[in-house]
Scaffold this motif. Sequence first.
Motif, PDB file in Angstrom:
ATOM      1  N   GLY A  22     -10.867   3.454   0.432  1.00  0.00           N
ATOM      2  CA  GLY A  22     -10.199   4.493   1.204  1.00  0.00           C
ATOM      3  C   GLY A  22      -8.724   4.645   0.864  1.00  0.00           C
ATOM      4  O   GLY A  22      -7.979   5.291   1.588  1.00  0.00           O
ATOM      5  N   LYS A  23      -8.314   4.059  -0.271  1.00  0.00           N
ATOM      6  CA  LYS A  23      -6.902   4.079  -0.654  1.00  0.00           C
ATOM      7  C   LYS A  23      -6.635   5.037  -1.822  1.00  0.00           C
ATOM      8  O   LYS A  23      -7.519   5.330  -2.607  1.00  0.00           O
ATOM      9  CB  LYS A  23      -6.444   2.670  -1.058  1.00  0.00           C
ATOM     10  N   PHE A  24      -5.365   5.478  -1.907  1.00  0.00           N
ATOM     11  CA  PHE A  24      -4.945   6.314  -3.027  1.00  0.00           C
ATOM     12  C   PHE A  24      -3.533   5.917  -3.448  1.00  0.00           C
ATOM     13  O   PHE A  24      -2.799   5.273  -2.697  1.00  0.00           O
ATOM     14  CB  PHE A  24      -4.975   7.803  -2.653  1.00  0.00           C
ATOM     15  N   THR A  26      -3.859   5.621   2.822  1.00  0.00           N
ATOM     16  CA  THR A  26      -5.289   5.638   3.111  1.00  0.00           C
ATOM     17  C   THR A  26      -5.676   7.012   3.646  1.00  0.00           C
ATOM     18  O   THR A  26      -4.843   7.746   4.179  1.00  0.00           O
ATOM     19  CB  THR A  26      -5.662   4.576   4.159  1.00  0.00           C
ATOM     20  N   VAL A  27      -6.945   7.339   3.464  1.00  0.00           N
ATOM     21  CA  VAL A  27      -7.494   8.575   4.001  1.00  0.00           C
ATOM     22  C   VAL A  27      -8.697   8.215   4.859  1.00  0.00           C
ATOM     23  O   VAL A  27      -9.553   7.435   4.447  1.00  0.00           O
ATOM     24  CB  VAL A  27      -7.916   9.542   2.872  1.00  0.00           C
ATOM     25  N   VAL A  53      -9.518   9.270  -3.759  1.00  0.00           N
ATOM     26  CA  VAL A  53      -9.520   8.129  -2.840  1.00  0.00           C
ATOM     27  C   VAL A  53     -10.573   7.128  -3.310  1.00  0.00           C
ATOM     28  O   VAL A  53     -11.728   7.492  -3.544  1.00  0.00           O
ATOM     29  CB  VAL A  53      -9.811   8.604  -1.404  1.00  0.00           C
ATOM     30  N   ALA A  55      -4.534  15.338   2.200  1.00  0.00           N
ATOM     31  CA  ALA A  55      -5.908  15.089   1.762  1.00  0.00           C
ATOM     32  C   ALA A  55      -6.776  16.270   2.150  1.00  0.00           C
ATOM     33  O   ALA A  55      -6.542  16.923   3.163  1.00  0.00           O
ATOM     34  CB  ALA A  55      -6.448  13.818   2.406  1.00  0.00           C
TER      35      ALA A  55
END
Length: 101
Positions: A45-47, A12-13, A41, A61
Motif C-alpha cells: 500500500g506504499k508509494f 500510503t494509499v 502503489v 491517488a
Amino acid sequence: SQPFKQRVVTGTVEYPDGRAGVGLRVHLYNQKGEFMDSAIVDADGKFAITLYEGFMYYVQAEPPPVGNSSTQSQSVQISEHGEIKPVKLIIGNRSAGIASP
C-alpha cells in the motif's frame, strides 16, 4: 549552476475501509496542476515519487477510470523545501470535502 536537489515523497494509499490501495496510481502535479509523474502503489500500500527541491507539488491517488472525482483521494500539497512527511491518501476523500493539511 547548481543541479536541482532531488527529494522523495512517500506515503500510503487506502480505501475508506482501511484496505491498502494496491495497484492504484498516485499522480504528481506541479503548482499549475500539470501532470508530472506517477507511481504504482505496491503490495504494502506504499508509494514513492521523486521530485525536486524548490518547486511546489501536489500528490493525489486515483483508481481507474481516471477523472472520476468521486473516487479521487484528497490532493495533498508538498512543500518546496524541508522534510517531506509521509502522506496518507484515502480514496474517495475528495468527494467528502476533506481538506488537505
